[in-house]
Scaffold this motif. Structure first.
Motif, PDB file in Angstrom:
ATOM      1  N   THR A  85       0.806  -1.150  -0.099  1.00 36.65           N
ATOM      2  CA  THR A  85       0.033   0.034   0.046  1.00 36.65           C
ATOM      3  C   THR A  85       0.876   1.195  -0.079  1.00 36.65           C
ATOM      4  N   HIS A  86       2.160   0.976   0.186  1.00 43.33           N
ATOM      5  CA  HIS A  86       3.087   2.341   0.259  1.00 43.33           C
ATOM      6  C   HIS A  86       3.780   2.415  -0.921  1.00 43.33           C
ATOM      7  N   SER A  89       6.979   0.289  -1.225  1.00 39.34           N
ATOM      8  CA  SER A  89       6.813  -1.025  -0.761  1.00 39.34           C
ATOM      9  C   SER A  89       7.050  -2.076  -1.711  1.00 39.34           C
ATOM     10  N   GLU A 161       4.364   0.012  11.071  1.00 38.64           N
ATOM     11  CA  GLU A 161       3.359   0.522  10.528  1.00 38.64           C
ATOM     12  C   GLU A 161       2.220   1.364  11.391  1.00 38.64           C
ATOM     13  N   SER A 241       4.695   7.178   6.253  1.00 44.78           N
ATOM     14  CA  SER A 241       3.378   6.767   6.193  1.00 44.78           C
ATOM     15  C   SER A 241       2.447   7.860   5.751  1.00 44.78           C
ATOM     16  N   ASN A 245       2.250   9.095   1.009  1.00 43.02           N
ATOM     17  CA  ASN A 245       2.985   8.231   0.824  1.00 43.02           C
ATOM     18  C   ASN A 245       2.465   6.664   0.430  1.00 43.02           C
ATOM     19  N   MET A 246       1.389   6.754   0.267  1.00 41.50           N
ATOM     20  CA  MET A 246       0.574   5.432   0.093  1.00 41.50           C
ATOM     21  C   MET A 246      -0.022   5.416  -1.493  1.00 41.50           C
ATOM     22  N   THR A 276       3.762  -0.988   5.169  1.00 42.67           N
ATOM     23  CA  THR A 276       5.010  -0.186   5.443  1.00 42.67           C
ATOM     24  C   THR A 276       5.937  -0.379   4.097  1.00 42.67           C
TER      25      THR A 276
END
Length: 322
Positions: A85-86, A89, A161, A241, A245-246, A276
């Motif tokens: 999700t980031h 990642s 997270e 986060s 940033n996602m 994360t």
């Protein structure tokens, strides 16, 4: 900002600025949430005045602070999360699951889906994320307590997270209480063997807190993830986060969890981890029993620390036929 902490022995602490006080007449954050739902009010609106001033860092150091919210029935507390999700990642996960240079891994495909459809317009529904289940409330570990890896695990590694806490109202509507730091402890070596082992790798304890931040999640969250071995810091990296940033909005991740009717059962408590992009595993570091994971962010109050432990071997599972 307003922060809440839960005492292991019962009682709720509120911190606003530098001062922390024990709220009179409150046994738990969960009870406060139930009262707020019944009154149609926010948590901050129901905080009683007065109360004894307390030294929150000292209480944390003494092992008196629990996870920010617990359900009185552990089986009705769900620990779940979403991955990939980031924005940072994909590289770590793709290295774990990559196929040939001409073929995208399933991880990279999922990440690209999020980039393209994880942030729908307000009121819209975007692409669904990767989802995982960690266990019931028995697996929620208080700050300072050990994160215990089972004897059969191949690895026990941290994942710094942010987690959201939700209580389902009598009408089946989820009510978000706030957000806290989380260590979504996982077995990355098992996951790397085959992506289909992801579910196995996530069935581990997780830790939350020590403080619950009320209100919305900041769009940009900055923190640090460290591992201490004795007095030596053996890992130290920043983590980011927040939606800036996602690749997904928080609302989209919440929708794809709570769209399932079993997750909207009145009275249940859900703790949802949002993913994360920072892992010590990606730096080829293997944590050892006794190492201390430390996750911190000034936006979330006191740091979350947990030592690593390993459970004794128990042999094959025994099943009795009745």
């Amino acid at each position: 900002m307003t922060f809440l902490s839960q005492l292991k022995t019962g009682g709720v602490i509120v911190r606003e600025g530098a001062q922390a006080r024990l709220l009179p007449g409150l046994s738990s954050t969960y009870a406060l949430a139930q009262a707020a739902i019944a009154a149609g009010a926010g948590l901050a609106d129901l905080l009683p005045a007065g109360g004894e001033t307390v030294d929150l860092p000292a209480l944390l150091a003494a092992g008196a602070i629990d996870v920010p919210v617990r359900h009185p029935e552990p089986a009705r507390m769900y620990l779940c999360g979403t991955g990939l999700t980031h924005l940072g990642s994909a590289a770590t996960r793709d290295a774990m699951h990559a196929g040939t240079s001409e073929q995208l891994s399933d991880s990279m495909k999922m990440f690209r889906m999020g980039l393209e459809g994880g942030k729908p317009a307000a009121g819209g529904i975007g692409v669904q994320p990767e989802w995982f289940y960690k266990g019931p409330g028995t697996e929620a570990v208080a700050p300072g307590d050990p994160l215990t890896s089972p004897a059969f695990a191949l690895d026990g590694g941290e994942e710094p997270e942010i987690a959201g806490f939700y209580v389902i109202g009598p009408d089946g509507v989820p009510n978000r209480l706030g957000f806290s730091l989380a260590n979504e402890f996982s077995d990355h070596v098992t996951e790397r063997i085959n992506y289909l082992f992801l579910a196995h790798s996530k069935l581990r304890p997780a830790s939350f807190g020590p403080e619950l931040r009320l209100g919305a999640l900041p769009a940009h969250v900055e923190g640090r993830s460290r591992i201490l071995r004795g007095d030596t810091v053996i890992f130290d990296q920043p983590f980011l986060s927040g939606e800036e940033n996602m690749s997904h909005t928080i609302a989209n991740l919440e929708h794809h969890h709570f769209k399932y009717a079993p997750f909207r059962r009145p009275g249940d408590l859900h703790v949802h981890m949002f993913g994360t992009a920072t892992l010590s595993f990606a730096a080829q570091l293997t944590a050892q029993p006794g190492d201390v994971f430390e996750i911190s962010s000034p936006q979330f109050g006191l740091p979350l620390r947990n030592p690593l432990a390993v459970a004794p071997a128990t042999g094959p599972a025994v099943v009795h036929s009745l």
